[in-house]
Motif scaffolding. Structure first.
Motif, PDB file in Angstrom:
ATOM      1  N   TYR A   1      61.230  -9.030 -29.128  1.00 33.19           N
ATOM      2  CA  TYR A   1      61.686  -8.238 -27.985  1.00 33.19           C
ATOM      3  C   TYR A   1      62.086  -9.139 -26.820  1.00 33.19           C
ATOM      4  O   TYR A   1      63.004  -8.823 -26.073  1.00 33.19           O
ATOM      5  N   ARG A   2      61.381 -10.250 -26.648  1.00 28.68           N
ATOM      6  CA  ARG A   2      61.739 -11.177 -25.575  1.00 28.68           C
ATOM      7  C   ARG A   2      63.128 -11.755 -25.791  1.00 28.68           C
ATOM      8  O   ARG A   2      63.892 -11.914 -24.852  1.00 28.68           O
TER       9      ARG A   2
ATOM     10  N   GLY B   1      66.128 -11.155 -23.293  1.00 24.29           N
ATOM     11  CA  GLY B   1      66.795 -12.324 -22.717  1.00 24.29           C
ATOM     12  C   GLY B   1      68.284 -12.325 -23.005  1.00 24.29           C
ATOM     13  O   GLY B   1      69.099 -12.671 -22.141  1.00 24.29           O
TER      14      GLY B   1
END
Length: 80
Positions: free
Chosen positions: A2-3, A7
């Protein structure tokens, strides 16, 4: 995971947008500052029914805005 997706989404939306310059039209006059504004009126009603009792109500109101130019890019706005 998810990061990485977050991003990537932030990086995609943070890019600079480049647009072409507007074409120059020499024989067109520029708009001159002028007094402008608008007004609005509204009316509403309400009917509430509870077993054994009922109530009604109405409301009315309005708003007006006027802009007075003081410079090519500045104006004073009044609200009522």
């Amino acid at each position: 995971m998810y990061r990485f997706l977050l991003g990537t989404a932030i990086a995609a939306t943070a890019t600079a947008a480049f647009a072409a310059d507007a074409p120059v039209v020499l024989d067109q006059e520029l708009a001159q500052p002028h007094i402008s504004g608008y007004g609005e009126l509204y009316v509403g009603g309400l009917y509430i029914s509870v077993p054994g009792d009922h109530a009604t109500g109405t409301a009315a109101g309005g708003a007006a805005r006027v802009n007075f130019p003081i410079d090519a890019r500045w104006n004073i706005q009044t609200d009522a």
